[in-house]
Structures are given as C-alpha cells and as structure tokens.
Design an enzyme around this catalytic site. Structure first.
Site, PDB file in Angstrom:
ATOM      1  N   HIS A   8     -13.731  -1.857  -1.021  1.00  0.00           N
ATOM      2  CA  HIS A   8     -12.708  -1.517  -0.028  1.00  0.00           C
ATOM      3  C   HIS A   8     -12.986  -2.237   1.302  1.00  0.00           C
ATOM      4  O   HIS A   8     -12.737  -1.701   2.382  1.00  0.00           O
ATOM      5  CB  HIS A   8     -12.697   0.002   0.188  1.00  0.00           C
ATOM      6  CG  HIS A   8     -11.327   0.590   0.416  1.00  0.00           C
ATOM      7  ND1 HIS A   8     -10.606   1.216  -0.553  1.00  0.00           N
ATOM      8  CD2 HIS A   8     -10.543   0.642   1.529  1.00  0.00           C
ATOM      9  CE1 HIS A   8      -9.448   1.652  -0.043  1.00  0.00           C
ATOM     10  NE2 HIS A   8      -9.387   1.300   1.218  1.00  0.00           N
ATOM     11  N   TYR A  35      -2.363   5.484  -4.144  1.00  0.00           N
ATOM     12  CA  TYR A  35      -3.436   6.434  -3.845  1.00  0.00           C
ATOM     13  C   TYR A  35      -3.097   7.712  -4.581  1.00  0.00           C
ATOM     14  O   TYR A  35      -1.944   8.156  -4.557  1.00  0.00           O
ATOM     15  CB  TYR A  35      -3.517   6.735  -2.350  1.00  0.00           C
ATOM     16  CG  TYR A  35      -4.350   5.743  -1.579  1.00  0.00           C
ATOM     17  CD1 TYR A  35      -5.605   5.350  -2.018  1.00  0.00           C
ATOM     18  CD2 TYR A  35      -3.885   5.214  -0.382  1.00  0.00           C
ATOM     19  CE1 TYR A  35      -6.371   4.449  -1.302  1.00  0.00           C
ATOM     20  CE2 TYR A  35      -4.649   4.311   0.348  1.00  0.00           C
ATOM     21  CZ  TYR A  35      -5.895   3.937  -0.118  1.00  0.00           C
ATOM     22  OH  TYR A  35      -6.652   3.054   0.588  1.00  0.00           O
ATOM     23  N   SER A  93       0.830  -1.210   0.000  1.00  0.00           N
ATOM     24  CA  SER A  93       0.000   0.000   0.000  1.00  0.00           C
ATOM     25  C   SER A  93       0.863   1.258   0.000  1.00  0.00           C
ATOM     26  O   SER A  93       1.943   1.283   0.585  1.00  0.00           O
ATOM     27  CB  SER A  93      -0.877  -0.003   1.256  1.00  0.00           C
ATOM     28  OG  SER A  93      -1.392   1.286   1.514  1.00  0.00           O
ATOM     29  N   THR A 138      -5.994   2.614  -6.811  1.00  0.00           N
ATOM     30  CA  THR A 138      -7.241   2.516  -6.032  1.00  0.00           C
ATOM     31  C   THR A 138      -8.128   3.714  -6.330  1.00  0.00           C
ATOM     32  O   THR A 138      -7.711   4.862  -6.190  1.00  0.00           O
ATOM     33  CB  THR A 138      -6.911   2.435  -4.524  1.00  0.00           C
ATOM     34  OG1 THR A 138      -6.164   1.242  -4.313  1.00  0.00           O
ATOM     35  CG2 THR A 138      -8.179   2.397  -3.679  1.00  0.00           C
ATOM     36  N   LYS A 177      -8.566  -0.740  -9.045  1.00  0.00           N
ATOM     37  CA  LYS A 177      -9.216  -1.354  -7.868  1.00  0.00           C
ATOM     38  C   LYS A 177     -10.297  -0.445  -7.290  1.00  0.00           C
ATOM     39  O   LYS A 177     -10.099   0.765  -7.187  1.00  0.00           O
ATOM     40  CB  LYS A 177      -8.131  -1.593  -6.806  1.00  0.00           C
ATOM     41  CG  LYS A 177      -8.625  -2.117  -5.481  1.00  0.00           C
ATOM     42  CD  LYS A 177      -7.456  -2.508  -4.588  1.00  0.00           C
ATOM     43  CE  LYS A 177      -7.906  -3.036  -3.251  1.00  0.00           C
ATOM     44  NZ  LYS A 177      -8.352  -1.989  -2.336  1.00  0.00           N
TER      45      LYS A 177
HETATM   46  C1  LIG Z   1      -6.988  -2.280   7.623  1.00  0.00           C
HETATM   47  C2  LIG Z   1      -7.208  -2.090   6.151  1.00  0.00           C
HETATM   48  C3  LIG Z   1      -6.438  -1.152   5.479  1.00  0.00           C
HETATM   49  C4  LIG Z   1      -6.591  -0.998   4.098  1.00  0.00           C
HETATM   50  N1  LIG Z   1      -5.774  -0.130   3.425  1.00  0.00           N
HETATM   51  C5  LIG Z   1      -5.867  -0.050   2.079  1.00  0.00           C
HETATM   52  C6  LIG Z   1      -4.937   0.738   1.346  1.00  0.00           C
HETATM   53  O1  LIG Z   1      -4.019   1.326   1.899  1.00  0.00           O
HETATM   54  N2  LIG Z   1      -5.096   0.786  -0.009  1.00  0.00           N
HETATM   55  C7  LIG Z   1      -6.105   0.115  -0.672  1.00  0.00           C
HETATM   56  O2  LIG Z   1      -6.211   0.205  -1.886  1.00  0.00           O
HETATM   57  N3  LIG Z   1      -6.970  -0.657   0.015  1.00  0.00           N
HETATM   58  C8  LIG Z   1      -6.862  -0.760   1.357  1.00  0.00           C
HETATM   59  N4  LIG Z   1      -7.728  -1.571   2.038  1.00  0.00           N
HETATM   60  C9  LIG Z   1      -8.720  -2.358   1.296  1.00  0.00           C
HETATM   61  C10 LIG Z   1      -8.130  -3.699   0.895  1.00  0.00           C
HETATM   62  O3  LIG Z   1      -7.162  -3.549  -0.109  1.00  0.00           O
HETATM   63  C11 LIG Z   1      -9.205  -4.674   0.374  1.00  0.00           C
HETATM   64  O4  LIG Z   1      -9.933  -4.032  -0.632  1.00  0.00           O
HETATM   65  C12 LIG Z   1     -10.149  -5.127   1.483  1.00  0.00           C
HETATM   66  O5  LIG Z   1      -9.441  -5.384   2.668  1.00  0.00           O
HETATM   67  C13 LIG Z   1     -10.880  -6.389   1.043  1.00  0.00           C
HETATM   68  O6  LIG Z   1     -11.783  -6.792   2.000  1.00  0.00           O
HETATM   69  P1  LIG Z   1     -11.492  -7.933   3.098  1.00  0.00           P
HETATM   70  O7  LIG Z   1     -10.648  -7.268   4.154  1.00  0.00           O
HETATM   71  O8  LIG Z   1     -12.842  -8.280   3.572  1.00  0.00           O
HETATM   72  O9  LIG Z   1     -10.738  -9.046   2.418  1.00  0.00           O
HETATM   73  C14 LIG Z   1      -7.569  -1.751   3.415  1.00  0.00           C
HETATM   74  C15 LIG Z   1      -8.343  -2.681   4.111  1.00  0.00           C
HETATM   75  C16 LIG Z   1      -8.163  -2.858   5.460  1.00  0.00           C
HETATM   76  C17 LIG Z   1      -8.979  -3.889   6.179  1.00  0.00           C
END
Ligand SMILES: Cc1cc2nc3c(=O)[nH]c(=O)nc-3n(C[C@H](O)[C@H](O)[C@H](O)COP(=O)(O)O)c2cc1C
Length: 388
Positions: free
Chosen positions: A276, A130, A107, A156, A252
């Site tokens: 997300h 981002y 990330s 994203t 994404k």
């Molecule tokens: C704690 C956390 C932080 C996240 N940070 C980012 C991020 O920095 N960039 C991003 O594109 N998605 C981020 N996401 C979304 C994840 O990439 C992903 O889409 C999501 O976790 C999928 O759902 P799941 O946790 O149910 O598998 C984050 C998700 C979580 C849970």
C-alpha cells in the site's frame, strides 16, 4: 509548460500547487515511514547489466495485463481522494490513462463517482473495492461497477483497519478541507487549485455520499468510514466477492508467499505485490524485496503485478525483470495530476515510458517480455536473511 525530465520535477510543482493537507496525505507512510522509504531505496540496490552491439531497432514497451493490451505494463493504482489533488482528478487521470493506453483504477474512496468517470471515459477502467461491513452497500457498489462496464475488480486486502499516518491526524484531513486558521492560511497560497476546485463536478466521496443510508456529508462520512471497513474480512469472504463479481479479479496488497498461494488458489486473474505504498504495516519489507520469493511461490500459477515505490521506468524494468507481468504507480501519477492536471498525468506516463524504453535498449532488449533476471545485478543478500 515547464521542461519535465523526471518524476521529481512533477513532484516539486505538485508541492507548490496543492494544499499542504493533500500533499501530506499522498506523501506519507505509516508511523516511522521505514517501509515507505525502503520501497524506493530498495530499488536502488538492484543494478542493471549493460549490453552492447545488440540491434535495438523495432523496440516496444507494449504488452498485456490480465489479457488486455497496454502501451506499457504500468497501470494507475487506486488512489483515494484523487479529486482533491486536482479538480475532477479521477476523470482527468482516467482520460490521460486511456489516451496513453494503460489501465486506470478507480478507488472506492474516490471523489468522482463510478458513473461520472464512466460517462467521461470512452474505455473500460478497473474498479477497486474496499470491503465494508454493510454487505448490502457492497452488493450495490459491485453492481454499479458492473453497470459501468468496469473490466476488472481490484480487491484491496491490506486495509481492514487504517495504518496511522501522523500528518493526516495533525492536519485534520477532510474532503473538502475544513476551514481552520491554518488551512485558510495555506489555501490563500493555492489560488489556482482553489479556483479550479470551485468548478469541480464534486468535492465529496462520490461512491458513498447518497448511496449509503444516513451519509450526506463528509463529517459523518469520516466516522462512517472508520466504522465501516470490515475487520472480519477473510479468504471465505474474498471468495464470495469474487463470485459476486463474476469477471476478472485482481487481489491487491499481497506481501507474503503463503498469502500469494491462497490468492492463486482462489483463481484470481492477478495479484498485486504491494504494501500500500508503505501506508499500512510500517516495518514490512518493501514490495521489490518480497517479489522474488513470491515469484518462486506462485509465478507459474497467477499473473503477478507489483506496486509501492516505483518512481521511474528503471524501477518498472527491475520489477518486470524479476518476473512481474505488470506494475502500478500511485504517487508518481498523483504528482503529475497535482502539478498540471491531465497533462501532468500524461507527462508522468511519458517520462516512465521513455525511461523504460531507453533502459531496455541499453540492457540489450527489444521487448518487455524478453526481460529477465539476466538483465539485473542483484546483491547476494537482497532477499535478506530474515528469520520468521
Ligand atoms: C494518497 C494515496 C491514496 C491511496 N488510496 C488507495 C485506495 O483508495 N485504495 C487502494 O487500494 N490503495 C490506495 N493507495 C495505495 C495505492 O493503490 C498503491 O498501492 C500505492 O500508492 C503504491 O505505492 P507508490 O505510491 O509508491 O507507487 C493509496 C496510495 C496513496 C499514495
């Protein structure tokens, strides 16, 4: 090592070991958390067709995502602050992923920097971007990802502004945690986490601190991030980013057939059907419920991946059978990482692969490519009768 039979086992250990602030950060959805809950519960509505007397020898979960060989079509999703779930968390997760043979996505909001992960990893990883207002910073960030030989840029699109997660505000989320009476009391019960964290390479945002003019500590950083995410991001800007990168691109955060068509038109190598993990637009439908409509719209034009709500190999199988070529897991690997570091991420991947493999066999299939809607029993109203 405790006996781990499913992802929830890892979640229970994770909850005990990691400070409340970071557990809550991962385990939250925005506002009422309806979308966060439905991401998982909607998977349960889809059932599987059992088939028998099919030769199930020589099975494999191996496949490809954006032309790369994978041991199973499950990538680690980009997760901000992963290095707060476990010391050097991004490095640990990247190593677990490469040993297992699945992609790791770093990330923008990681703790370990692109360079630190590249130095510790022996295979290329994916970098998630981002979009920020500071174009010069974005140009340099993209160049750093190129220099680190990242094999795909994951842009994203669903976080131009931040969805509100109540607990983060109440906990005063920061990295490293600010010392208040409440956080000190909680940290006193998380000794192993604290001791490991003292030895971590880094405890702030490695892709940002030292790279953005005027940002040297995390208190400034919070304000900087809130100001910097680009609310003016549009398809024209996405096109420019794709050009600037010049390599494989994954878009994404697509949850709508119209947006999927736009993404395909721009020539993305893949899209990720995602909300997300229920952290942005509360009230949006789950990813798995939106997948069939998006497959119908762009399934022949672009590779489709899915995330949000996956907690088992059975969930992975359902997404693949609905047409996705790949999946991503966020929380499922974070639970493993927080529970036991690199070993825990490997344990999470092993659990998912075993569940995927066994389910495939009992559905009468020997490869992920052979999966299709014929393996599923889908409620007639699964797509819903929603009026736009
Ligand atoms: C704690 C956390 C932080 C996240 N940070 C980012 C991020 O920095 N960039 C991003 O594109 N998605 C981020 N996401 C979304 C994840 O990439 C992903 O889409 C999501 O976790 C999928 O759902 P799941 O946790 O149910 O598998 C984050 C998700 C979580 C849970």
């Amino acid at each position: 090592m405790p006996v781990i039979t499913n992802i929830n086992d890892l979640k229970r250990i994770y909850e005990r070991r990691v400070p409340r602030m970071f557990f809550d950060y991962a385990e939250s959805g925005s506002w009422t958390e309806q979308t966060f809950r439905e991401n998982s519960s909607d998977f349960e509505q889809i059932r599987l067709r059992q088939r028998v007397a099919v030769d199930m020898t020589g099975r494999t979960t191996a496949s490809q995502m954006i032309g790369q060989d994978v041991a199973m079509p499950v990538a680690l999703a980009p997760v901000g602050l992963t290095g707060m779930q476990h010391a050097d968390g991004e490095i640990k997760a990247a190593r677990a992923a490469e040993e297992f043979g699945v992609p790791f996505t770093l990330s923008t909001m990681s703790i370990n920097s692109i360079e630190e992960v590249a130095e510790a990893a022996s295979k290329p990883f994916w970098f998630q971007l981002y979009t920020m207002k500071d174009e010069d910073y974005i140009r340099r960030l993209i160049q750093r990802a190129k220099d680190a030989k990242c094999s795909a840029l994951v842009i994203t699109l669903d976080l131009q502004i931040l969805g509100q997660r109540h607990k983060d505000l109440k906990n005063g989320l920061s990295a490293p945690p600010k010392l208040t009476p409440a956080t000190i009391a909680n940290l006193m019960t998380k000794w192993t986490w604290g001791l490991q964290m003292l030895g971590a390479k880094r405890r702030n945002f490695g892709n940002i601190v030292g790279h953005v003019h005027g940002v040297s500590d995390t208190s400034q950083l919070g304000a900087w991030t809130a100001e910097q995410f680009d609310p003016a991001l549009d398809w024209g800007k996405v096109e420019k980013l794709i050009e600037m990168w010049g390599g494989k691109v994954i878009l994404k955060g697509i949850l709508d057939a119209e947006d999927a068509r736009m993404a395909a038109k721009l020539g993305a190598d893949a899209i990720v059907v995602s909300n997300h993990g229920g952290r942005q637009l509360d009230g949006a439908l789950s990813s798995i419920r939106m997948l069939p409509e998006i497959m119908d719209a762009v399934g022949n034009d672009v590779e489709v991946h899915l995330d949000s709500g996956i907690r088992s190999g059975q969930d992975v199988l359902k997404a693949l059978a609905l047409g996705a070529k790949g999946t991503m897991i966020g929380r499922a690997f974070v639970y493993g990482l927080g529970a036991m570091g690199q070993k825990g991420v490997t344990a999470a991947l092993e659990v998912i692969q075993k569940e995927l493999d066994t389910t495939m066999a009992l559905c009468g299939e020997r490869s992920v490519e052979a999966l299709g809607r014929h393996n599923l029993l889908i409620p007639e109203d699964f797509g819903g009768r929603w009026q736009a």
